[in-house]
Design a protein around this motif. Structure first.
Motif, PDB file in Angstrom:
ATOM      1  N   LYS A 121       2.980   6.275  -2.512  1.00 15.83           N
ATOM      2  CA  LYS A 121       4.128   7.147  -2.811  1.00 15.83           C
ATOM      3  C   LYS A 121       4.089   8.463  -2.034  1.00 15.83           C
ATOM      4  CE  LYS A 121       4.390   5.674  -7.653  1.00 15.83           C
ATOM      5  NZ  LYS A 121       4.907   4.352  -7.422  1.00 15.83           N
ATOM      6  N   ILE A 122       3.801   8.424  -0.723  1.00 12.11           N
ATOM      7  CA  ILE A 122       3.842   9.679   0.012  1.00 12.11           C
ATOM      8  C   ILE A 122       4.720   9.635   1.252  1.00 12.11           C
ATOM      9  CG2 ILE A 122       1.670  10.735  -0.716  1.00 12.11           C
ATOM     10  CD1 ILE A 122       0.401   9.614   1.764  1.00 12.11           C
ATOM     11  N   ILE A 123       5.109   8.472   1.710  1.00 10.91           N
ATOM     12  CA  ILE A 123       5.825   8.449   2.980  1.00 10.91           C
ATOM     13  C   ILE A 123       7.337   8.472   2.749  1.00 10.91           C
ATOM     14  CG2 ILE A 123       5.695   5.924   3.135  1.00 10.91           C
ATOM     15  CD1 ILE A 123       5.468   6.313   6.183  1.00 10.91           C
ATOM     16  N   HIS A 124       7.979   9.389   3.425  1.00 11.65           N
ATOM     17  CA  HIS A 124       9.439   9.495   3.369  1.00 11.65           C
ATOM     18  C   HIS A 124       9.965   8.758   4.597  1.00 11.65           C
ATOM     19  CE1 HIS A 124      13.304  11.732   2.699  1.00 11.65           C
ATOM     20  NE2 HIS A 124      13.424  11.490   3.985  1.00 11.65           N
ATOM     21  N   ILE A 125      10.542   7.566   4.380  1.00 13.50           N
ATOM     22  CA  ILE A 125      10.920   6.719   5.511  1.00 13.50           C
ATOM     23  C   ILE A 125      12.247   7.177   6.105  1.00 13.50           C
ATOM     24  CG2 ILE A 125      11.519   4.365   6.203  1.00 13.50           C
ATOM     25  CD1 ILE A 125       9.728   3.382   3.970  1.00 13.50           C
ATOM     26  N   ILE A 126      12.286   7.233   7.440  1.00 12.07           N
ATOM     27  CA  ILE A 126      13.555   7.482   8.110  1.00 12.07           C
ATOM     28  C   ILE A 126      14.187   6.131   8.405  1.00 12.07           C
ATOM     29  CG2 ILE A 126      14.677   8.504  10.110  1.00 12.07           C
ATOM     30  CD1 ILE A 126      12.192  10.246  10.446  1.00 12.07           C
ATOM     31  N   ILE A 159       0.833  -1.211   0.000  1.00 13.70           N
ATOM     32  CA  ILE A 159       0.000   0.000   0.000  1.00 13.70           C
ATOM     33  C   ILE A 159       0.865   1.258   0.000  1.00 13.70           C
ATOM     34  CG2 ILE A 159      -1.567   1.369   1.405  1.00 13.70           C
ATOM     35  CD1 ILE A 159      -2.864  -1.270   2.224  1.00 13.70           C
ATOM     36  N   LEU A 160       1.853   1.278   0.883  1.00 12.41           N
ATOM     37  CA  LEU A 160       2.708   2.464   0.972  1.00 12.41           C
ATOM     38  C   LEU A 160       3.436   2.703  -0.349  1.00 12.41           C
ATOM     39  CD1 LEU A 160       4.305   2.145   4.512  1.00 12.41           C
ATOM     40  CD2 LEU A 160       2.388   3.556   3.795  1.00 12.41           C
ATOM     41  N   HIS A 161       3.847   1.599  -0.975  1.00 12.92           N
ATOM     42  CA  HIS A 161       4.576   1.720  -2.237  1.00 12.92           C
ATOM     43  C   HIS A 161       3.696   2.332  -3.315  1.00 12.92           C
ATOM     44  CE1 HIS A 161       6.862   0.462  -5.805  1.00 12.92           C
ATOM     45  NE2 HIS A 161       7.897   0.543  -4.993  1.00 12.92           N
ATOM     46  N   SER A 162       2.414   1.961  -3.324  1.00 15.46           N
ATOM     47  CA  SER A 162       1.558   2.517  -4.364  1.00 15.46           C
ATOM     48  C   SER A 162       1.123   3.944  -4.034  1.00 15.46           C
ATOM     49  CB  SER A 162       0.334   1.625  -4.564  1.00 15.46           C
ATOM     50  OG  SER A 162      -0.401   1.589  -3.364  1.00 15.46           O
ATOM     51  N   ILE A 196      12.023  -5.415  -5.788  1.00 14.41           N
ATOM     52  CA  ILE A 196      13.196  -5.453  -4.915  1.00 14.41           C
ATOM     53  C   ILE A 196      13.122  -4.354  -3.873  1.00 14.41           C
ATOM     54  CG2 ILE A 196      15.691  -5.085  -4.880  1.00 14.41           C
ATOM     55  CD1 ILE A 196      15.806  -6.611  -7.499  1.00 14.41           C
ATOM     56  N   GLU A 197      12.659  -3.162  -4.322  1.00 12.66           N
ATOM     57  CA  GLU A 197      12.534  -2.076  -3.345  1.00 12.66           C
ATOM     58  C   GLU A 197      11.571  -2.457  -2.222  1.00 12.66           C
ATOM     59  OE1 GLU A 197      11.103   1.594  -4.888  1.00 12.66           O
ATOM     60  OE2 GLU A 197      11.863   2.741  -3.188  1.00 12.66           O
ATOM     61  N   LYS A 237      16.156  16.080   0.940  1.00 18.85           N
ATOM     62  CA  LYS A 237      15.098  16.163  -0.061  1.00 18.85           C
ATOM     63  C   LYS A 237      14.006  15.153   0.267  1.00 18.85           C
ATOM     64  CE  LYS A 237      14.283  16.054  -4.969  1.00 18.85           C
ATOM     65  NZ  LYS A 237      14.718  15.607  -6.274  1.00 18.85           N
ATOM     66  N   TYR A 238      12.758  15.560   0.068  1.00 16.05           N
ATOM     67  CA  TYR A 238      11.621  14.666   0.314  1.00 16.05           C
ATOM     68  C   TYR A 238      11.593  13.618  -0.791  1.00 16.05           C
ATOM     69  CZ  TYR A 238       6.664  13.308   0.389  1.00 16.05           C
ATOM     70  OH  TYR A 238       5.486  12.626   0.409  1.00 16.05           O
ATOM     71  N   LYS A 239      11.815  12.373  -0.384  1.00 21.89           N
ATOM     72  CA  LYS A 239      11.879  11.307  -1.386  1.00 21.89           C
ATOM     73  C   LYS A 239      10.986  10.171  -0.938  1.00 21.89           C
ATOM     74  CE  LYS A 239      15.276   8.884  -4.145  1.00 21.89           C
ATOM     75  NZ  LYS A 239      15.179   7.488  -3.757  1.00 21.89           N
ATOM     76  N   PRO A 240       9.712  10.213  -1.330  1.00 20.36           N
ATOM     77  CA  PRO A 240       8.764   9.232  -0.808  1.00 20.36           C
ATOM     78  C   PRO A 240       9.083   7.822  -1.274  1.00 20.36           C
ATOM     79  CG  PRO A 240       7.724  10.620  -2.445  1.00 20.36           C
ATOM     80  CD  PRO A 240       9.084  11.171  -2.222  1.00 20.36           C
ATOM     81  N   PHE A 241       8.743   6.860  -0.440  1.00 20.11           N
ATOM     82  CA  PHE A 241       8.934   5.437  -0.733  1.00 20.11           C
ATOM     83  C   PHE A 241       8.084   5.064  -1.940  1.00 20.11           C
ATOM     84  CE2 PHE A 241       7.481   1.019   0.377  1.00 20.11           C
ATOM     85  CZ  PHE A 241       8.675   0.406   0.057  1.00 20.11           C
ATOM     86  N   GLY A 242       8.711   4.441  -2.923  1.00 20.79           N
ATOM     87  CA  GLY A 242       7.947   3.999  -4.086  1.00 20.79           C
ATOM     88  C   GLY A 242       8.195   4.841  -5.330  1.00 20.79           C
TER      89      GLY A 242
END
Lengths: 544, 79
Positions: A30-35, A25-28, A183-184, A538-543
């Protein structure tokens, strides 16, 4: 000027059996920037990757090497596919393709070597004279006559191979995209915190998306996976996502090349948007060059569609507009004095050209210095605001205000030379105050920086000097062609045109690079050092 | 005597461009080779290396300015 998207820190907690679905879900979304999780201890540890990443990675590598071999500019085809389309026998298919291509290229290679042998025999010439048996000669002649047949076969094979490549590369691109996404996803747990039965994701999301993601998770998992806002201090590295209007967007690239701003820092993109093309225009300043760059970058925009190219070409477009404007001011068209050529003396009562770069270099020099002083003042005022925001007013006045006063005192003292009035006393008192403030603020070392300030201001002389050298080359090319080559007539006219076009092309290329780099340097070295700290994330969301 | 002074001014303007040109080139040579070394290790440093490489160009710009001032401001006063 706070033009960033507001971020909020979140923690997402769930039971491990829901982890895979959550990642999907998070991958699709594409808004969460994981620490990334780093400090592990007995209870909390880094998660393990899902499934066999190694097999996937290997496959991905072989696909990429195949794609690399094809190398036919398919790089920009967007791979569209549904998950079910990607066959389960992916591995087998990739190896089959690899083998087919290998077979073709081996065959072609063999034909090539045979053809080469035939050519060798042909080059020996008549075989009769050197005492070779008739039988052999006739068979060799047969071989030679079959050359065209072989060549036709070779092109046929080549066409077949190209068709297969074209057909397969789209598939392969799809697989590549699919695999890298998988893989991601599989490796995502390496960034999570996990305990025996639960997992925890720390990250940032844009504040306005929080409710969406919360309701999505609630609907799907019904509280077995929850998300919550966490308190954070503004000293933390909040990831930065700009929301600039479209015209300013390309200039984010110049910040990205340097460093992203920290959260509480002033974002200088808008200032760069105004000054960068201006500097570029002052340096290049030629109607012909400006038009060339403008249309070239418009054309290149249709060919290179990646984000980075789009940004560079966007910057070049703006810069070329300024180049045209300054070209009109200087009255230059590929180094020729255009107003003189057209016989125009005055437009709206203004003497044309307004400035001639060769003869009026003194005014342009003074203009460059003035622009430099203004630009550095702008940088210092940004620094003042930054210090005020991050520390306090006292520090801001001592460390940045003193410099601003110093520059103003120099301005007043300069005015004093040309005009009468109380300027001298204002200048001197400002000067002394600023020196005292400097010593309090930075100690006696601060006085040494006065020299670096001077060299910074003098550095803006390049606005005049780069332009002078560029117009110098253009004029040399023109005069060589018109005064030396053309008068000879005949073939030399053609040669003259070749020299003219080649020379100006070289000069445009030099002009693009030199003006770009020096405008960039003026921003990075002279402007940014006055206020910019950088080091933001830089904000780089997961996905993505 | 007058002519000697004029000759010295012209010569100075020539020297200022030549010397600063050499200086800038020399500095850039060192920075450039270091930058290329850094870029082979880490490709993202390309933009930074490029900007760092052109930094010493300021020297030659100063030289050019000095020579222009000598030629077009100082010299006419002597003539």
């Amino acid at each position: 000027m706070n033009s960033n998207v507001r971020m909020t820190k979140i923690v997402l907690v769930g039971t491990k059996d829901n982890m895979k679905e959550t990642i999907d879900i998070l991958h699709s979304l594409k808004i969460i920037h994981i620490i990334d999780f780093k400090e592990h201890d007995e209870t909390f540890e880094v998660g393990k990757s899902l499934g066999e990443v190694a097999i996937f990675s290997e496959l991905l590598i072989s696909i990429r090497s195949l794609l690399h071999k094809f190398d036919n500019g398919l790089g920009n085809i967007k791979a569209t596919y549904t998950k079910s389309e990607v066959s389960r026998n992916l591995e087998k298919e990739v190896f089959e393709t690899e083998n087919i291509i290998k077979g073709y290229s081996e065959k072609i290679g063999k034909i090539d070597s045979v053809l080469k042998e035939i050519e060798n025999i042909e080059s020996i010439g008549e075989l009769k004279g050197i005492g070779i048996e008739k039988k052999i000669i006739s068979s060799v002649n047969n071989l030679i006559s079959s050359k065209s047949q072989l060549e036709a076969y070779r092109t046929e094979l080549k066409d077949q191979m190209d068709a297969i490549i074209e057909q397969e590369s789209i598939h392969l691109l799809q697989y590549e995209d699919f695999l890298s996404n998988e893989i991601e996803k599989m490796e995502a747990p390496l960034r999570f915190t996990t305990t025996k039965n639960t997992f925890l994701i720390e990250g940032w999301i844009p504040e306005n998306k929080y409710q969406d993601i919360k309701s999505i998770l609630k609907k799907k998992f019904n509280n077995r996976v929850t998300i919550d806002k966490v308190k954070f201090s503004h000293n933390e590295d909040v990831p930065i996502e700009f929301k600039h209007p479209i015209p300013i967007k390309p200039f984010e690239l110049l910040l990205e090349l340097f460093e992203y701003p920290k959260t509480k820092e002033i974002d200088p993109t808008f200032a760069i948007f105004i000054t960068f093309p201006l500097f570029y225009g002052i340096m290049l300043g030629d109607i012909g060059y400006g038009l060339t760059i403008f249309f070239t970058s418009l054309f290149m925009k249709t060919k290179f569609k990646t984000e980075g190219w789009g940004m560079i070409l966007g910057i070049l477009e703006y810069s070329s507009l300024y180049t045209i404007i300054f070209g009109i001011i200087y009255g230059e068209f590929f180094g020729f004095g255009i107003f003189h050529f057209l016989g125009i003396d005055k437009i709206f009562g203004l003497q044309m050209p307004v400035l001639n770069r060769i003869t009026d270099f003194m005014p342009i020099m003074i203009l460059s210095m003035a622009i430099g002083i203004f630009h550095i003042l702008l940088g210092l005022s940004f620094g003042f605001i930054n210090h005020y925001r991050n520390h306090n007013l006292k520090k801001a006045i001592l460390e940045k205000g003193s410099w601003i006063m110093l520059i103003f005192s120099i301005i007043f003292l300069t005015i004093n030379i040309y005009m009468s009035g109380p300027f001298f006393y204002i200048g001197i008192s400002l000067f002394l105050t600023s020196i005292i403030l400097l010593i309090i603020g930075e100690g006696f070392i601060g006085l040494i920086h006065i020299f670096s300030l001077m060299s910074n201001i003098l550095s803006y002389l390049r606005l005049m000097a780069i332009g002078l050298s560029s117009v110098g080359i253009a004029i040399v090319i023109n005069s060589i062609v018109t005064k030396v080559i053309f008068p000879k007539g005949g073939v030399f006219i053609l040669l003259g045109y070749i020299v003219l076009i080649g020379g100006h092309m070289g000069n445009i290329l030099l002009g693009i690079i030199a003006s770009f780099l020096h405008a960039l340097r003026l921003h990075y070295v002279e402007f940014f050092t006055k206020f910019y700290e950088g080091g933001g994330v830089k904000y780089k969301p997961f996905g993505t | 005597m007058e002519q000697l002074i004029i000759a010295i001014v012209v010569l100075s303007s020539v020297i200022s461009v030549i010397a600063t040109g050499f200086a800038a080139a020399w500095a850039e040579k060192h920075i450039g080779s270091a930058a290329v070394g850094a870029i082979t290790e880490k490709e993202e440093l390309f933009s930074k290396g490029l900007v760092l490489t052109v930094i010493p160009e300021t020297i030659v710009i100063f030289g050019l300015t000095v020579s222009l001032v000598l030629l077009f401001v100082v010299l006419p006063q002597l003539l």
